[in-house]
Design a protein around this motif. Sequence first.
Motif, PDB file in Angstrom:
ATOM      1  N   GLY B  60       7.396 -10.578   1.342  1.00 55.89           N
ATOM      2  CA  GLY B  60       6.791 -10.048   0.121  1.00 55.89           C
ATOM      3  C   GLY B  60       5.872  -8.858   0.395  1.00 55.89           C
ATOM      4  N   LEU B  61       5.798  -8.429   1.609  1.00 55.35           N
ATOM      5  CA  LEU B  61       4.900  -7.312   1.903  1.00 55.35           C
ATOM      6  C   LEU B  61       5.391  -6.045   1.206  1.00 55.35           C
ATOM      7  N   ARG B  68       0.977   3.963   2.705  1.00 55.24           N
ATOM      8  CA  ARG B  68      -0.095   4.805   2.209  1.00 55.24           C
ATOM      9  C   ARG B  68      -1.458   4.366   2.718  1.00 55.24           C
ATOM     10  N   THR B  69      -1.658   3.100   2.837  1.00 53.64           N
ATOM     11  CA  THR B  69      -3.009   2.640   3.133  1.00 53.64           C
ATOM     12  C   THR B  69      -3.176   2.060   4.524  1.00 53.64           C
ATOM     13  N   GLN B  70      -2.066   1.763   5.191  1.00 52.92           N
ATOM     14  CA  GLN B  70      -2.068   1.136   6.509  1.00 52.92           C
ATOM     15  C   GLN B  70      -2.639  -0.285   6.441  1.00 52.92           C
ATOM     16  N   LYS B  71      -2.573  -0.847   5.286  1.00 47.94           N
ATOM     17  CA  LYS B  71      -3.027  -2.239   5.144  1.00 47.94           C
ATOM     18  C   LYS B  71      -1.892  -3.063   4.557  1.00 47.94           C
ATOM     19  N   LEU B  72      -1.876  -4.302   4.954  1.00 48.75           N
ATOM     20  CA  LEU B  72      -0.792  -5.181   4.488  1.00 48.75           C
ATOM     21  C   LEU B  72      -1.178  -5.833   3.134  1.00 48.75           C
ATOM     22  N   LEU B  76       2.896  -9.365  -5.651  1.00 48.79           N
ATOM     23  CA  LEU B  76       2.907 -10.627  -6.424  1.00 48.79           C
ATOM     24  C   LEU B  76       3.722 -10.430  -7.692  1.00 48.79           C
ATOM     25  N   PHE B  77       4.626 -11.322  -7.926  1.00 46.70           N
ATOM     26  CA  PHE B  77       5.428 -11.262  -9.142  1.00 46.70           C
ATOM     27  C   PHE B  77       5.044 -12.430 -10.075  1.00 46.70           C
ATOM     28  N   GLU B  78       5.068 -12.090 -11.332  1.00 41.84           N
ATOM     29  CA  GLU B  78       4.793 -13.159 -12.310  1.00 41.84           C
ATOM     30  C   GLU B  78       5.946 -14.131 -12.323  1.00 41.84           C
TER      31      GLU B  78
END
Lengths: 638, 295
Positions: B60-61, B68-72, B76-78
């Motif tokens: 799901g990553l 863009r942010t270098q963060k993982l 999230l899906f409804e």
Amino acid sequence: MQFTGLPFSTIMTLAGVVAVGVTVLYLLKLRKRRIQVPFSHLWSRVLANKRTQTSFWRRFRRILSWLLHIIMVALLAFALADPHPSDEAVKGRHLLLLIDNSASMAATDVSGGADRMDVARQKAAEILDSVGPEDRVMLAAFNEHIQPLSPFVAQASLLEKPLQEIEAVATGTSYDDALSFAADSLRGTTDAQLVLISDGAGLREATLDKFDFGENTIIRHLKVGESGGNIGVTAFNVRRYLSNKLDYELFVQVRNYFDRSVEAELEIYADGRLVDTKPIRLEANETKQDFYPSQAVAGERLEARVRLTSRDARDHFPMDNRAFAMLPKTQKASVLLVSDGNLFLEGPLMLNLNIKLKKVATAEYTPEMSGQYDVTLFDRFAPPKDILPEAGNFVFFNPPAENSPWEVSGVIEDPIITTVQKSHPLMRWITLKDLNITEASQWRTGRWDSVVASSFGKPIVVTRAEVDQKMVGIAFDIQKSDLPLRVALPVLMINIIDYFTLDDASYIPNYTTGETWAVDLGIDVDKATVTRPSGEQIEVPAFNKRALFQGDEIGFYTITASTSGENPTKVRQTIAGNLSNPEESRITPTDLELGDKEVEQGVDNLIFERNELWIWAILALLALLLLEWFSYNRRITV
Amino acid sequence: MAPKDDPFDDAFLKKLEYLYVVSKKIVAGKNQAKRKTRLVGSGIDFADHRPYAPGDDFRGLDWKVFARTQKLFLRLFEEEEDLYIYFLIDCSPSMILGEPTKWEYAKKLVAALGYIGLSNLDRVSVIPFSSKLDGRLPPARGKAQIFKIFDFLRKLEPGKNTSLEDAFSTFVTQNKRQGIAVVLSDFYDPSGFEEGLNKLRYFKFEPIVLHIYDERELNPTLQGEMELVDVETGEVCRVTLTPELVREYRQAFIDFSDELEDYCTRKSVLYFRVPIQEAFDELVLRVFRAGGFLK
């Protein structure tokens, strides 16, 4: 306070038992209905507030409810004791209601009723309504006679019917009889009270002090009536003329009871038809008597009515405005003349239309013939004494000495009539003093004889009256006198016939109401039937050929009777009954006075107003019951 | 085959179908949005991002964000989920008094509302309670399950005294999956109703209160000397019933109902006052009109 109910000990016992019962019932707890509820906490929440607010009241109201019932028991006990104020009379009285129903009570001078009798009944009914349960009441009516209508009874309602049946009757008033009866009835009774309801009219004595009522007897006179204005016929009769049976004369007595002069009309009715009207004027309290001769109107039933014509006067007593009389029927006398020829005797008899004459020769005469005739005349002849009928009317003109009813002791030469019984019916309208007679037989008279005319004490005209046999004897031969030449002969003949036939038949006596009447029937019977003027028929006893009864109505009474057997005889006779009581016609109300005995006028303090306190106790009890019911159902006392 | 006097017969079922159709009409255009779950998962519609934590499914990553942010970050899906509707029906003896009873009425109401829930593909569970939970119909889904509900309701027996707190404590412990908790009760709990309802709220259930009562409870016709016996506790209350006392009782009952309603209003809990004299289908429609909460 006094108590007349159940004994005190009984009441206390009853009340105690009931009070204990009530208390026990209050101590018992009421079994309550069990009801399931979903959530009792809601109820508890409600009741919690109530309990804190009304715990005292809850206790008190239960006691209050018990107290209410105890008070009810006390009230019931109070009622059972039948309390009365200490000054109230609670013992029963003996009350005699004596009601006058004489003729004067029919006077109409009253307000509030049809007549005095009506008012008297009303007043008596009021008294009956007011008597107490312990009282004993007797009812009696009186007029000429006393009529007890009941003994002393406790239930006054029983007297209402006999009271309403008392009617005024056309008789006089005998206060003596009434008060004597009252004294006898009340003597010895406790708390005796006489209530005399009367107008006082007809009081004959100023005081009636001869009656012993006892010391404690209270006498009350309830006077009924307001006025005394009256005019009435107080006597009325009729008689046929002796000489002319077709005519008759009237005797009328009218009395004015007003204190001033009045004018009136006297009306004569024959068999219901008005035949004559006679105006009369009467001064104050005047009694006028008059003969009215030569009334030649046919009819047997006569009635005299007086009618007041003065416009400013009012006659309050109509009962005495009428009077009645019977006129005897005209009858021809049948006469048997036993003669061998005497025109002087035959002439007057033949010419008289009222005489039916039969003539027989002396040789043809038989005693049986006399039974068919009213009078038998023997002219110078006399049948042997043993064959002369024992009953009959006989006239002897100069009878031969051998058969003469009178013993002949000699002959009187040229007798002169010296003494005459002028009042004797035979001597009516004739004179014999200057009569010329050649000779006459000298008779010896007996104890049954009456000498009508005599010559120096020697009988010339004689009458003999035995039980069933009447005789007239003429002691001389009329042919040997100048009597045939005189007008006196036909008159004497008429007088002789009338002497036998008219004395009874020409006059029918009137009867006075209230008295005992003895009416001659002529036949021997045990009883007779009387039809009263009102049409009512009653059987009355008869004795010695007379019917005996009392009449209390004015008018014509018819008496019939008949014998039984092989040859029944029937008799029908009519007589007239009149009030004919001047005292009773004096209708002015009068106070009763009894010498030194006090007579209370009026009955104001007689009314039995007993304070029935038990009723109030019961009403209070009912009120408390209602209060208890209301308070219970409104959940005030539970 | 249903018993002869069975309240849940074919006619009843037809009526439920009718109610369902009507309820759809009522809510149409009024409640357009579908119920969204707060859970995110394997749905289709994007809902949010959250930082990656060890153990998360790295499928799901969001790699674009990482670029863009270098963060993982995880995408999230409804996730659309089915709704759990729990019908908590009071079976204490206080519900069984009278003729007809509140109990019968409540069962019909559960059947009707449950049918509509099943028709909306919600999961419907029926849980009777008194002082505790007296059995349980596990959550079922699909219209065909209505017969299970009928059977369950038919076999229900009355329980003991009411204890909302105890019963609901057990309920929230046993049912982790939150949903709508429809409480059908007269709320005659001596210890009060607040704690029980609070339990539901604290554990994220969405309570709906159907306060069932009998008009005859409101206006008792009794009078005179009485022993009032509490049908649940056996507590006896001696009383002389007067009109005045009855009036006061009526006021107490109204106060009690008002307290319940006030509580619900304050806590944003739907509250319905349900006299059993009211036709239950009308009540159902009234419930929909008031909230349309079943969709």
